[in-house]
Design a protein around this motif. Structure first.
Motif, mmCIF file in Angstrom:
data_model
loop_
_atom_site.group_PDB
_atom_site.id
_atom_site.type_symbol
_atom_site.label_atom_id
_atom_site.label_comp_id
_atom_site.label_asym_id
_atom_site.label_seq_id
_atom_site.Cartn_x
_atom_site.Cartn_y
_atom_site.Cartn_z
ATOM 1 N N VAL A 1 0.829 -1.215 0.000
ATOM 2 C CA VAL A 1 0.000 0.000 0.000
ATOM 3 C C VAL A 1 0.859 1.259 0.000
ATOM 4 C CG1 VAL A 1 -1.915 -1.149 1.146
ATOM 5 C CG2 VAL A 1 -0.173 -0.033 2.545
ATOM 6 N N GLY A 2 2.156 1.096 -0.309
ATOM 7 C CA GLY A 2 3.040 2.255 -0.401
ATOM 8 C C GLY A 2 3.661 2.693 0.917
ATOM 9 N N MET A 3 3.469 1.889 1.974
ATOM 10 C CA MET A 3 4.035 2.251 3.279
ATOM 11 C C MET A 3 5.437 1.660 3.370
ATOM 12 S SD MET A 3 3.316 4.056 5.854
ATOM 13 C CE MET A 3 3.147 4.291 7.624
ATOM 14 N N THR A 4 6.390 2.290 2.667
ATOM 15 C CA THR A 4 7.778 1.844 2.682
ATOM 16 C C THR A 4 8.518 2.508 3.839
ATOM 17 O OG1 THR A 4 8.399 3.641 1.199
ATOM 18 C CG2 THR A 4 7.751 1.543 0.175
ATOM 19 N N PHE A 5 9.771 2.115 4.042
ATOM 20 C CA PHE A 5 10.579 2.753 5.082
ATOM 21 C C PHE A 5 10.643 4.270 4.883
ATOM 22 C CE2 PHE A 5 12.527 -1.387 6.315
ATOM 23 C CZ PHE A 5 12.460 -1.218 7.689
ATOM 24 N N PRO A 6 10.994 4.763 3.673
ATOM 25 C CA PRO A 6 11.057 6.221 3.496
ATOM 26 C C PRO A 6 9.713 6.903 3.727
ATOM 27 C CG PRO A 6 12.239 5.098 1.732
ATOM 28 C CD PRO A 6 11.504 4.042 2.491
ATOM 29 N N ALA A 7 8.618 6.310 3.224
ATOM 30 C CA ALA A 7 7.301 6.934 3.394
ATOM 31 C C ALA A 7 6.927 7.003 4.874
ATOM 32 C CB ALA A 7 6.245 6.140 2.616
ATOM 33 N N ALA A 8 7.196 5.919 5.599
ATOM 34 C CA ALA A 8 6.887 5.908 7.029
ATOM 35 C C ALA A 8 7.736 6.925 7.785
ATOM 36 C CB ALA A 8 7.104 4.509 7.595
ATOM 37 N N LEU A 9 9.002 7.043 7.411
ATOM 38 C CA LEU A 9 9.887 7.990 8.089
ATOM 39 C C LEU A 9 9.456 9.428 7.863
ATOM 40 C CD1 LEU A 9 13.370 6.332 7.442
ATOM 41 C CD2 LEU A 9 12.352 6.827 9.659
ATOM 42 N N ARG A 10 9.082 9.732 6.619
ATOM 43 C CA ARG A 10 8.638 11.117 6.340
ATOM 44 C C ARG A 10 7.402 11.458 7.157
ATOM 45 N NH1 ARG A 10 10.587 9.973 0.995
ATOM 46 N NH2 ARG A 10 8.624 8.945 0.474
ATOM 47 N N ALA A 11 6.489 10.475 7.277
ATOM 48 C CA ALA A 11 5.264 10.729 8.031
ATOM 49 C C ALA A 11 5.544 10.840 9.523
ATOM 50 C CB ALA A 11 4.256 9.609 7.763
ATOM 51 N N MET A 12 6.430 9.993 10.035
ATOM 52 C CA MET A 12 6.661 9.973 11.478
ATOM 53 C C MET A 12 7.369 11.232 11.961
ATOM 54 S SD MET A 12 9.777 7.181 11.729
ATOM 55 C CE MET A 12 9.110 6.512 13.191
ATOM 56 N N LEU A 13 8.140 11.879 11.113
ATOM 57 C CA LEU A 13 8.808 13.106 11.528
ATOM 58 C C LEU A 13 7.801 14.210 11.837
ATOM 59 C CD1 LEU A 13 11.899 13.174 9.136
ATOM 60 C CD2 LEU A 13 11.859 12.723 11.582
ATOM 61 N N ARG A 14 6.613 14.125 11.226
ATOM 62 C CA ARG A 14 5.572 15.120 11.522
ATOM 63 C C ARG A 14 4.865 14.813 12.847
ATOM 64 N NH1 ARG A 14 5.010 14.539 5.805
ATOM 65 N NH2 ARG A 14 3.301 13.034 5.973
ATOM 66 N N GLN A 15 5.219 13.665 13.454
ATOM 67 C CA GLN A 15 4.648 13.299 14.754
ATOM 68 C C GLN A 15 5.475 13.837 15.925
ATOM 69 O OE1 GLN A 15 1.849 10.899 15.422
ATOM 70 N NE2 GLN A 15 1.318 11.652 13.384
ATOM 71 N N ALA A 16 6.516 14.607 15.614
ATOM 72 C CA ALA A 16 7.375 15.244 16.625
ATOM 73 C C ALA A 16 7.941 14.252 17.640
ATOM 74 C CB ALA A 16 6.616 16.356 17.344
ATOM 75 N N PRO A 17 8.637 13.187 17.173
ATOM 76 C CA PRO A 17 9.226 12.245 18.127
ATOM 77 C C PRO A 17 10.553 12.769 18.673
ATOM 78 C CG PRO A 17 9.725 11.538 15.909
ATOM 79 C CD PRO A 17 8.870 12.780 15.777
#
Length: 570
Positions: A373-389
C-alpha cells in the motif's frame, strides 16, 4: 536399511550372495509391486535380512551382534532416551571412554557423527545388530514407544496442551475428526517443546523418506524426533491455517504469523512463519519471538561494566545516529529493543519503523512497513517526523533514501537507532558511503557504531575448570599476564543443558565512538583500516578482544569465540 540400497546390492553381488541377473529381475518385479529391488529380493527368498547385516558388517570391519542381552546401567545412561529412539541405536558396553553402540547400518555416518558430536567425552565403537534386536533392547531399557511420546511431551498437563489460538480453544470439540484432533495436538506439542527447550527457530523440512524436525537452540540446529512422514501434508496445512496462509497455494513462498497462549493466563508465544516450496514438499520455518528478551538489561545482554557505561552515554545523547551492525541472527534487534526499553520514559516520544514488528512494546509507537500500500521505510519515516518524536528506531537502513531521511532526522534534533549489515563497526562508515551518503553527512550525523555477535554461554550447572589447548591459546593471542588470573571453564553436560555444556547466549561487542579526528578522517576519505586504528587508539576493543575477556571470565569458551570472530591483525 539406512544405507543406499544400490550400494547394498553391489555388496551382495561382491560377496557372491546374489547375481546381477537377480538384481535386474528384482527391479522389474519391484516396479509392479511398489517395493524397492532390495525388499523384493528379501521377499523372494534370494537373500535374508541377516545376510544383509552380515555383509555390511564384514564390509565395514565391525562385529555383528546376534542377540542383545542385558545392558549395564552405566552404558544406558550415556545415551539419552530421545537420542536412542531418534537414531535407533543401543549402547551395549562402556569401558572408560570407549562406548560400544549397536546400530543397523554401519554406513549410517549421520547417526555416527551425531553420536560423536553429542557424546564428545566418549569414543564411539559401532557394531551391527538387527532392527528387531535394537528396538527390543531400547524398549527394555528405555521404555516403550508410547512412553517415549510421554517423555517428549515433557510432563505438560492437559491444560498446557490446550493452546489458545486467536482467542479460540483448539481441542477435540472444535474439529470434525479424531485425526484432526491428533494433528492439532501434535503441532501444538512441537511448538510447546521448542518453547520449553528455549529454541529460537523450528525447522520442518520434507526430505525424500522422512519429515525432518530441527530446533535451533542457542544458535545451533539440533535434530529432534521426526514426525511421521505420512503426516507431512496435514502438519503443513495445519501450520498454514494457523498463520493465515493460503493452503491452496503450494508453488510460491508465503509468510505469516502465529500467536499462541498456553493454557489460561499463561505465556504468549509469538511465531513468525515462512514457507517455501521444495522438491519434496513445502518447508516451514518458524521463528519464535521471545518477549522476555526485550526486557533484558544491558548486563544480561553481555555488556561488561565499562561497555555498559559507554552505551549509557550514547543513549543519553540528544541527537545523532547510533548504528548496530552484524549478520542476520547476531542479536541486533534484541539489543535495540533493550536500548529502547532503557530510555522509554513518559517524557519521551519514541516511534519505530519495522518490517515486520517483532515485539510490541508498551508506550512506544510502532509503525509496520507495508510495501503493497506504499508504506515503505522512506514513506513511514517522512510521516513519522511530523509526529514530533524525540527518538526514532529504523529496523534497517537498506538504501540511500532511507539513509538520507535518517540522517536528516538526526541533524534536526532526533536520536536515531538503526541496524546495518557489516562485519565490524568501522566498516559501517564505508557501507553508508557506498550506498550514496556524502562523507560530510556521515561524519556529522553518526555518533557511534557497535558491531556484535552471539556466543553460547557455559552452562552454570555443569561448569568446570579446564586447561585450553595450545592451539586455542595461540588463536586468542593471549599474553602470559592474562593467563595469571584466567578462569577457563566449560560445561561437561547435564540434564539442564541437554548434555551440551552450554545454556543461553551472550553478546560480544565492538563499540566505535566517533571523535573529531575520526570525523576528519571520514571527510578526507581515509580507508577503513585507518579508521579502525584510530578507534582502537581511543579504546575500542575488537569483537575478538571482547570475546577473550569473556573467555577469561569463564562466561564462554575459546571454541565459541574463535568460531564467531576473526583474528585481529598484530
Amino acid at each position: 536399511m539406512a544405507a543406499n540400497d544400490d550400494y547394498i546390492l553391489e555388496l551382495l553381488i561382491k560377496h557372491g550372495l546374489i547375481r546381477p541377473t537377480d538384481v535386474e529381475g528384482a527391479r522389474q518385479t519391484s516396479a509392479k509391486n511398489g517395493h524397492g529391488p532390495l525388499e523384493e529380493l528379501i521377499q523372494s527368498g534370494l537373500v535374508t535380512r541377516h545376510d544383509i547385516l552380515r555383509t555390511t558388517a564384514d564390509e565395514a570391519g565391525v562385529d555383528l551382534i546376534e542377540k542383545i542381552e542385558a545392558v549395564p546401567e552405566d552404558a544406558v545412561k550415556v545415551i539419552p532416551k530421545q537420542l536412542a529412539y531418534r537414531l535407533s541405536v543401543m549402547p551395549l558396553h562402556l569401558d572408560g571412554r570407549h562406548l560400544r553402540v549397536a546400530l543397523t547400518d554401519p554406513f549410517n555416518f549421520d547417526a555416527i557423527d551425531t553420536l560423536t558430536k553429542e557424546l564428545q567425552r566418549y569414543d564411539i565403537d559401532p557394531v551391527v545388530a538387527s532392527s528387531e534386536q535394537i528396538e527390543a533392547a531400547i524398549s527394555r531399557h528405555y521404555g516403550s514407544a508410547s512412553e517415549m511420546v510421554n517423555t517428549l511431551i515433557g510432563g505438560y498437563s492437559g491444560d498446557e496442551l490446550t493452546v489458545r489460538e486467536r482467542g479460540k480453544i483448539d481441542d477435540d470439540s472444535d474439529v470434525s475428526t479424531d485425526e484432526d484432533a491428533h494433528i492439532i495436538r501434535l503441532v501444538n506439542l512441537l511448538i510447546l517443546e521448542a518453547h520449553r527447550l528455549r529454541a529460537s527457530d523450528i525447522h520442518i523440512e520434507p526430505l525424500e523418506k522422512r519429515l525432518r524436525l530441527r530446533y535451533r537452540i542457542d544458535g545451533v540446529l539440533q535434530v529432534m524426533t521426526d514426525p511421521p512422514k505420512k503426516l507431512q501434508a496435514a502438519i503443513v496445512s495445519r501450520l498454514k491455517i494457523m498463520s493465515n496462509m493460503s493452503i491452496a497455494e503450494k508453488r510460491l513462498p508465503q509468510d505469516g504469523r502465529i500467536q499462541l497462549r498456553i493454557g489460561e493466563g499463561r505465556d504468549t508465544i509469538d511465531l513468525r512463519v515462512s514457507s517455501i516450496p521444495t522438491n519434496h514438499g513445502e518447508s516451514i520455518v518458524m521463528r519464535i519471538l521471545d518477549r522476555s528478551m526485550i526486557t533484558l538489561g544491558l548486563p544480561e545482554l553481555g555488556f561488561l561494566t565499562d561497555d555498559q557505561a559507554v552505551i549509557e552515554r550514547i543513549l543519553a545523547l540528544p541527537d545523532g545516529i547510533f548504528l548496530v551492525t552484524g549478520p542476520t541472527g547476531s542479536g541486533k534487534s534484541t539489543t535495540l529493543y533493550s536500548c529502547l526499553n532503557t530510555i522509554n520514559k513518559p517524557d519521551r516520544k519514541i516511534i519505530t519503523v519495522e518490517d515486520p514488528i517483532e515485539f510490541q512494546i508498551s508506550g512506544i509507537n510502532q509503525v509496520p512497513v507495508n510495501a503493497d500500500v506504499g508504506m515503505t521505510f522512506p514513506a513511514a519515516l517522512r510521516a513519522m517526523l511530523r509526529q514530533a518524536p524525540n527518538i526514532i528506531m529504523i529496523g534497517e537502513i537498506r538504501d540511500l533514501e532511507t539513509a538520507a531521511i535518517a540522517i536528516n532526522a538526526s541533524l534536526t534534533g532526533h536520536l536515531v537507532f538503526s541496524t546495518l549489515h557489516t562485519n565490524d563497526a568501522p566498516s559501517a562508515v564505508t557501507r553508508l558511503i557506498d550506498i550514496g551518503v556524502k562523507q560530510f553527512l556521515v561524519a556529522t550525523s553518526v555518533r557511534a557504531i557497535m558491531a556484535q555477535r552471539l556466543v553460547r554461554r557455559v552452562c552454570s550447572n555443569c561448569s568446570e575448570p579446564y586447561v585450553p589447548t595450545e592451539s586455542e591459546l595461540r588463536s586468542l593471542n593471549l599474553k602470559p599476564e592474562q593467563l595469571e588470573n584466567a578462569n577457563f571453564r566449560r560445561g561437561h553436560g547435564c540434564d539442564k543443558c541437554r548434555n551440551i555444556g552450554y545454556k543461553g547466549r551472550i553478546g560480544i561487542f565492538e563499540i566505535c565512538v566517533l571523535d573529531d579526528e575520526i570525523r576528519s578522517m571520514i571527510n578526507e576519505k581515509m580507508g577503513v583500516s585507518v579508521l579502525r586504528q584510530r578507534a582502537r587508539d581511543l579504546g575500542m576493543r575488537t569483537l575478538r578482544e571482547d570475546g577473550v575477556r569473556k573467555v577469561l571470565a569463564g562466561m564462554t569458551t575459546p571454541e565459541e569465540v574463535i568460531s564467531a570472530t576473526m583474528g585481529d591483525k598484530a
